[in-house]
Design a protein around this motif. Structure first.
Motif, PDB file in Angstrom:
ATOM      1  N   TYR A 146       0.821  -1.217   0.000  1.00 39.75           N
ATOM      2  CA  TYR A 146       0.000   0.000   0.000  1.00 39.75           C
ATOM      3  C   TYR A 146       0.851   1.261   0.000  1.00 39.75           C
ATOM      4  N   ASN A 147       2.065   1.203   0.573  1.00 39.87           N
ATOM      5  CA  ASN A 147       2.952   2.365   0.480  1.00 39.87           C
ATOM      6  C   ASN A 147       3.330   2.659  -0.968  1.00 39.87           C
ATOM      7  N   ALA A 148       3.652   1.618  -1.709  1.00 36.69           N
ATOM      8  CA  ALA A 148       4.033   1.797  -3.110  1.00 36.69           C
ATOM      9  C   ALA A 148       2.885   2.384  -3.919  1.00 36.69           C
ATOM     10  N   ILE A 149       1.696   1.847  -3.733  1.00 35.11           N
ATOM     11  CA  ILE A 149       0.535   2.318  -4.497  1.00 35.11           C
ATOM     12  C   ILE A 149       0.137   3.731  -4.066  1.00 35.11           C
ATOM     13  N   SER A 150       0.401   4.070  -2.813  1.00 37.86           N
ATOM     14  CA  SER A 150       0.198   5.438  -2.343  1.00 37.86           C
ATOM     15  C   SER A 150       1.055   6.415  -3.138  1.00 37.86           C
ATOM     16  N   VAL A 151       2.320   6.105  -3.311  1.00 37.97           N
ATOM     17  CA  VAL A 151       3.231   6.983  -4.049  1.00 37.97           C
ATOM     18  C   VAL A 151       2.870   7.032  -5.527  1.00 37.97           C
ATOM     19  N   ILE A 152       2.575   5.893  -6.109  1.00 35.54           N
ATOM     20  CA  ILE A 152       2.250   5.837  -7.540  1.00 35.54           C
ATOM     21  C   ILE A 152       1.044   6.703  -7.862  1.00 35.54           C
ATOM     22  N   ASN A 153       0.071   6.724  -6.955  1.00 36.52           N
ATOM     23  CA  ASN A 153      -1.174   7.463  -7.200  1.00 36.52           C
ATOM     24  C   ASN A 153      -1.252   8.797  -6.459  1.00 36.52           C
ATOM     25  N   VAL A 154      -0.179   9.200  -5.782  1.00 37.92           N
ATOM     26  CA  VAL A 154      -0.116  10.410  -4.951  1.00 37.92           C
ATOM     27  C   VAL A 154      -1.370  10.557  -4.073  1.00 37.92           C
ATOM     28  N   VAL A 155      -1.657   9.489  -3.337  1.00 37.70           N
ATOM     29  CA  VAL A 155      -2.824   9.417  -2.459  1.00 37.70           C
ATOM     30  C   VAL A 155      -2.397   8.838  -1.109  1.00 37.70           C
ATOM     31  N   VAL A 187      -8.507   8.457  -5.627  1.00 37.22           N
ATOM     32  CA  VAL A 187      -8.791   7.392  -4.659  1.00 37.22           C
ATOM     33  C   VAL A 187      -9.345   6.154  -5.362  1.00 37.22           C
ATOM     34  N   THR A 188     -10.086   6.363  -6.441  1.00 34.60           N
ATOM     35  CA  THR A 188     -10.613   5.227  -7.203  1.00 34.60           C
ATOM     36  C   THR A 188      -9.479   4.456  -7.867  1.00 34.60           C
ATOM     37  N   ALA A 189      -8.544   5.182  -8.476  1.00 32.75           N
ATOM     38  CA  ALA A 189      -7.410   4.529  -9.143  1.00 32.75           C
ATOM     39  C   ALA A 189      -6.555   3.759  -8.146  1.00 32.75           C
ATOM     40  N   LEU A 226      -4.785  -1.433  -5.761  1.00 28.17           N
ATOM     41  CA  LEU A 226      -4.481  -2.297  -4.628  1.00 28.17           C
ATOM     42  C   LEU A 226      -5.355  -3.547  -4.649  1.00 28.17           C
ATOM     43  N   ALA A 227      -6.623  -3.395  -5.002  1.00 24.04           N
ATOM     44  CA  ALA A 227      -7.515  -4.558  -5.089  1.00 24.04           C
ATOM     45  C   ALA A 227      -7.017  -5.538  -6.150  1.00 24.04           C
ATOM     46  N   GLU A 228      -6.611  -5.021  -7.297  1.00 25.44           N
ATOM     47  CA  GLU A 228      -6.109  -5.893  -8.372  1.00 25.44           C
ATOM     48  C   GLU A 228      -4.804  -6.571  -7.966  1.00 25.44           C
ATOM     49  N   THR A 229      -3.964  -5.850  -7.240  1.00 25.74           N
ATOM     50  CA  THR A 229      -2.698  -6.426  -6.776  1.00 25.74           C
ATOM     51  C   THR A 229      -2.942  -7.592  -5.837  1.00 25.74           C
ATOM     52  N   PHE A 230      -3.788  -7.389  -4.842  1.00 23.25           N
ATOM     53  CA  PHE A 230      -4.058  -8.463  -3.883  1.00 23.25           C
ATOM     54  C   PHE A 230      -4.786  -9.631  -4.541  1.00 23.25           C
ATOM     55  N   SER A 231      -5.660  -9.349  -5.492  1.00 21.17           N
ATOM     56  CA  SER A 231      -6.362 -10.427  -6.195  1.00 21.17           C
ATOM     57  C   SER A 231      -5.405 -11.269  -7.022  1.00 21.17           C
ATOM     58  N   SER A 232      -4.357 -10.647  -7.528  1.00 23.84           N
ATOM     59  CA  SER A 232      -3.365 -11.409  -8.295  1.00 23.84           C
ATOM     60  C   SER A 232      -2.459 -12.226  -7.367  1.00 23.84           C
ATOM     61  N   TRP A 233      -2.231 -11.732  -6.175  1.00 22.83           N
ATOM     62  CA  TRP A 233      -1.389 -12.448  -5.210  1.00 22.83           C
ATOM     63  C   TRP A 233      -2.151 -13.574  -4.525  1.00 22.83           C
TER      64      TRP A 233
END
Length: 235
Positions: free
Chosen positions: A110-119, A207-209, A214-221
């Protein structure tokens, strides 16, 4: 705890809405994940985030990034200057040049996705929640457990500070600055709550992006995960 019932009871107080009508949040509960040590999956995401941050900061200094400016204004609205505390994603963005922290699998993601999406994104173990998550203006009497010098201590918020809380106390001070010890993600986490904070122009899209990624990442894992989410906005 039933995720749908939990999310239905989560809220933003009218006082916060009146002060910040441009605020948008997505709350997402993920069941069936597995906490653990950082690995090659989280490392790939962190490298992507560091590259994204390098590209962004090559184009402008951090204080000119629109999302940084928006959150600095929000923190100033309850008396917190940038030298005192920063939004969680700005703090991460500043660390990208020398390398983001490698914490654990779920936190890294979630830290990585926070930075990628500036959220700003917060992640917490839902098993240690008591009641629903609520974003409120603190009165200063609330408890907040944090670590100082290796010990767990109480550091109550200032009156007027915007905080996330549950029935037992503050779970995150200064909107998204620092999370409490009680709800930290850990190697035994199997159900987590993630909070995505957005303010200003483009908040809904950001926030949607971020929540979608994150949902897609966890679903793939973990293909068997179960994901429930709810958007909170003034409209």
């Amino acid at each position: 705890m039933n995720p749908d019932t939990f999310l239905e009871n989560c809220s933003v107080s009218d006082e916060v809405w009146n002060l910040h009508p441009d605020y948008v949040a997505v709350l997402m509960v993920v069941e069936g994940i597995q906490g653990g040590a950082s690995d090659e999956r989280s490392e790939a995401l962190l490298l992507e985030a560091e590259a994204s941050a390098a590209e962004l900061l090559a184009a402008m200094p951090i204080e000119e990034v629109p999302e940084v400016q928006q959150w600095r204004e929000k923190f100033l609205s309850f008396g917190v200057k940038p030298r005192v505390a920063k939004s969680s994603f700005e703090a991460l963005l500043k660390r990208c040049a020398t390398g983001m922290p490698r914490v654990d699998l779920l936190t890294d993601a979630y830290n990585a996705i926070s930075v990628i999406n500036v959220v700003p994104i917060g992640g917490e173990d839902l098993a240690h929640y008591f009641g629903a998550a609520r974003l409120v203006v603190a009165d200063g009497s609330e408890s907040f457990d944090t670590r100082e010098n290796g010990e767990t201590v109480n550091a109550s918020p200032e009156a007027g500070e915007i905080v996330w809380r549950d029935d037992h106390g503050v779970t995150c001070r200064r909107w998204n600055w620092r999370q409490c010890v009680r709800t930290h993600l850990n190697e035994n986490t199997s159900t987590a709550l993630f909070i995505f904070d957005g303010v200003g122009a483009g908040a809904h899209e950001r926030v949607t992006a971020a929540s979608t990624q994150l949902a897609e990442t966890f679903s793939s894992w973990w293909p068997e995960v179960r994901i429930s989410s709810r958007e909170l906005s003034v409209n």
